[in-house]
Design a protein around this motif. Structure first.
Motif, PDB file in Angstrom:
ATOM      1  N   ILE A 114       0.843  -1.207   0.000  1.00 46.54           N
ATOM      2  CA  ILE A 114       0.000   0.000   0.000  1.00 46.54           C
ATOM      3  C   ILE A 114       0.873   1.251   0.000  1.00 46.54           C
ATOM      4  CG2 ILE A 114      -1.701   1.321   1.315  1.00 46.54           C
ATOM      5  CD1 ILE A 114      -2.785  -1.373   2.330  1.00 46.54           C
ATOM      6  N   ALA A 115       1.928   1.243   0.817  1.00 40.33           N
ATOM      7  CA  ALA A 115       2.810   2.400   0.892  1.00 40.33           C
ATOM      8  C   ALA A 115       3.557   2.627  -0.411  1.00 40.33           C
ATOM      9  CB  ALA A 115       3.803   2.215   2.045  1.00 40.33           C
ATOM     10  N   ILE A 116       4.012   1.554  -1.049  1.00 43.94           N
ATOM     11  CA  ILE A 116       4.749   1.684  -2.308  1.00 43.94           C
ATOM     12  C   ILE A 116       3.842   2.209  -3.408  1.00 43.94           C
ATOM     13  CG2 ILE A 116       5.892   0.359  -4.130  1.00 43.94           C
ATOM     14  CD1 ILE A 116       7.053  -1.415  -1.879  1.00 43.94           C
ATOM     15  N   MET A 128      -4.175 -11.710  -3.929  1.00 42.88           N
ATOM     16  CA  MET A 128      -3.691 -10.786  -4.946  1.00 42.88           C
ATOM     17  C   MET A 128      -2.666  -9.824  -4.345  1.00 42.88           C
ATOM     18  SD  MET A 128      -3.980  -9.926  -8.163  1.00 42.88           S
ATOM     19  CE  MET A 128      -3.202  -8.590  -9.083  1.00 42.88           C
ATOM     20  N   LEU A 129      -2.931  -9.371  -3.142  1.00 44.54           N
ATOM     21  CA  LEU A 129      -1.974  -8.507  -2.440  1.00 44.54           C
ATOM     22  C   LEU A 129      -0.674  -9.257  -2.159  1.00 44.54           C
ATOM     23  CD1 LEU A 129      -4.292  -6.657   0.072  1.00 44.54           C
ATOM     24  CD2 LEU A 129      -2.825  -5.567  -1.618  1.00 44.54           C
ATOM     25  N   ASN A 185      -7.076   4.673  -7.739  1.00 52.66           N
ATOM     26  CA  ASN A 185      -8.090   3.633  -7.615  1.00 52.66           C
ATOM     27  C   ASN A 185      -7.477   2.331  -7.104  1.00 52.66           C
ATOM     28  OD1 ASN A 185     -10.759   2.267  -8.338  1.00 52.66           O
ATOM     29  ND2 ASN A 185      -9.359   1.184  -9.688  1.00 52.66           N
ATOM     30  N   LEU A 186      -6.290   1.999  -7.619  1.00 48.76           N
ATOM     31  CA  LEU A 186      -5.602   0.787  -7.191  1.00 48.76           C
ATOM     32  C   LEU A 186      -5.245   0.861  -5.712  1.00 48.76           C
ATOM     33  CD1 LEU A 186      -4.053  -1.883  -7.901  1.00 48.76           C
ATOM     34  CD2 LEU A 186      -2.086  -0.435  -8.397  1.00 48.76           C
ATOM     35  N   ALA A 223      -6.131  -0.937  -0.188  1.00 47.99           N
ATOM     36  CA  ALA A 223      -6.306  -0.570   1.217  1.00 47.99           C
ATOM     37  C   ALA A 223      -7.595  -1.156   1.786  1.00 47.99           C
ATOM     38  CB  ALA A 223      -6.307   0.949   1.359  1.00 47.99           C
ATOM     39  N   ILE A 224      -8.665  -1.079   1.026  1.00 50.98           N
ATOM     40  CA  ILE A 224      -9.958  -1.603   1.499  1.00 50.98           C
ATOM     41  C   ILE A 224      -9.853  -3.097   1.786  1.00 50.98           C
ATOM     42  CG2 ILE A 224     -12.326  -2.115   0.791  1.00 50.98           C
ATOM     43  CD1 ILE A 224     -12.316   0.597  -0.663  1.00 50.98           C
TER      44      ILE A 224
END
Length: 414
Positions: A125-127, A261-262, A348-349, A354-355
């Motif tokens: 998420i940070a990247i 996927m993450l 959007n990604l 994050a969600i």
């Protein structure tokens, strides 16, 4: 003379292998590595030609860093040099992701491994957020560009418009509003046509064979067809297309879950090679669900072929016309508009990731905030602070988040 030729060939292999093994940090880091190795250290190509090749590769679908390596290899020794450079650029990542995928499905329930992937979600998420800030600063310098970015985000997140339509619409707007006189594209030469037909056959021949032999509904055929379609629409870099891949792989095909996927994106972030190699993990999980380890390995290799074979087609057929393409203001306008739209796509990604990383499944009567994982949210906040506030690099983010995830997991908190 033969000895000199062999020596030069061996030197090229060693240099491209080194670049492939060290190609961490996403396209920016990979392009910087090639610039240092090929322009500054070895003088294989001068600054102007390097930038010219990079500009051309940014006009193409697919991973621009891998295609830049292929282009420079082609300049040095034709199609053999291009295949050598492009192949060695992705080979280390293919091997690494295959090994990690095997570990993931065979030992993914080991506590410390689960902790690593728990932490890596925060780093991902940070990247992605870091990429959003970096690209946004460069691409959104005009009100028109900002409007395109906002429109792209709204179209994707609010209205669910398919990703390819968003990119094509942005390219059309940029093409029609570009200033300057258009430069006529050169007529296709016979040699270019032959090259295009050969590589089109090499790319799509195996895809057609899988469909005809196994049937359109077989997982290998599905993977081959889907990633071949994706290969012609991946303008704007890997981050731009990942939301589309995630949506299709998770929601349309059911090949893997959003958390998986993450995890796949985390693998691609922590291994050398283009970030788009996450498609290998997606293919692997599709095959794993359909038929176990052998099918998973086969599906992963099919996804790699469908993703990267077209890159050689674009370079070998298009490189001879690169000079004319570079001077076309309409094409430059289209590229600038696509780059602006990519900012909205990445936003959007980032929100999608994050969600799915921070919130659990929403049950009837429960508000979404009630499912927030506080430890995941805290770790993500620290990763965002390090990435955006302290400008930490991908390596530091990945290592720190992975170690924190292991500690939290072993302590029973994650």
């Amino acid at each position: 003379m033969d000895g000199q030729t062999v020596s030069a060939g061996e030197r090229d292999v060693a240099v491209w292998a080194k670049i492939g093994l060290l190609s961490f940090g996403g396209p920016a880091g990979q392009i910087a590595l090639m610039h240092r190795e090929l322009v500054e250290t070895r003088g294989w190509i001068d600054e102007a030609r390097f930038l010219h090749a990079l500009n051309f590769c940014m006009l193409l679908p697919g991973p621009e860093a891998m295609q830049l390596a292929t282009y420079i290899g082609w300049l040095r020794s034709g199609w053999r040099g291009g295949m050598l450079a492009g192949g060695l650029f992705v080979l280390p990542g293919i091997v690494a992701i295959m090994a990690l995928s095997w570990v993931y499905v065979l030992a993914g329930n080991v506590g410390w491994i689960e902790g690593v992937f728990f932490g890596l979600k925060a780093a991902v998420i940070a990247i992605v957020a870091q990429a959003l800030v970096r690209i946004g600063r460069k691409a959104l310098k005009t009100w028109g560009a900002r409007a395109i970015a906002v429109a792209a985000f709204g179209a994707l997140f609010v209205f669910g418009v398919p990703f390819p339509l968003v990119v094509l619409a942005a390219a059309l707007v940029g093409f029609l509003t570009a200033k300057g006189e258009a430069v006529a594209l050169p007529p296709a030469r016979v040699s270019t046509t032959k090259v295009a037909l050969v590589w089109l056959g090499l790319w799509l021949g195996p895809v057609l064979a899988l469909v005809l032999v196994l049937g359109r509904d077989h997982v290998l055929a599905q993977v081959a067809v889907y990633f071949s379609q994706m290969a012609v629409l991946t303008f704007g870099g890997a981050y731009a297309v990942l939301a589309w891949v995630a949506q299709a792989a998770v929601e349309q095909f059911g090949w893997l879950t959003a958390p998986q996927m993450l995890d796949g994106l985390a693998m691609a972030e922590t291994t050398p090679g283009p970030l788009i190699m996450v498609t290998q993990f997606v293919g692997f999980m599709a095959g794993w669900g359909a038929g176990g380890l052998a099918m998973a390995t086969a599906a992963a290799l099919v996804s790699v072929w469908a993703t990267f074979a077209p890159c050689f087609l674009w370079i070998f057929a298009g490189a001879p016309h690169a000079e004319r393409l570079r001077g076309n203001p309409a094409l430059a306008g289209a590229l600038a508009a696509v780059t602006a739209a990519v900012v909205g796509v990445i936003a959007n990604l980032a929100l999608w990731f994050a969600i799915h990383a921070l919130f659990g499944q929403v049950e009837s009567g429960w508000p979404v905030w009630a499912t927030l994982d506080l430890w995941a949210a805290g770790l993500t906040a620290l990763a965002l602070l390090a990435a955006i506030g302290l400008k930490a690099g991908p390596g530091a983010l990945i290592l720190g988040a992975a170690l924190a995830g292991v500690v939290l997991r072993l302590a029973g908190l994650a």
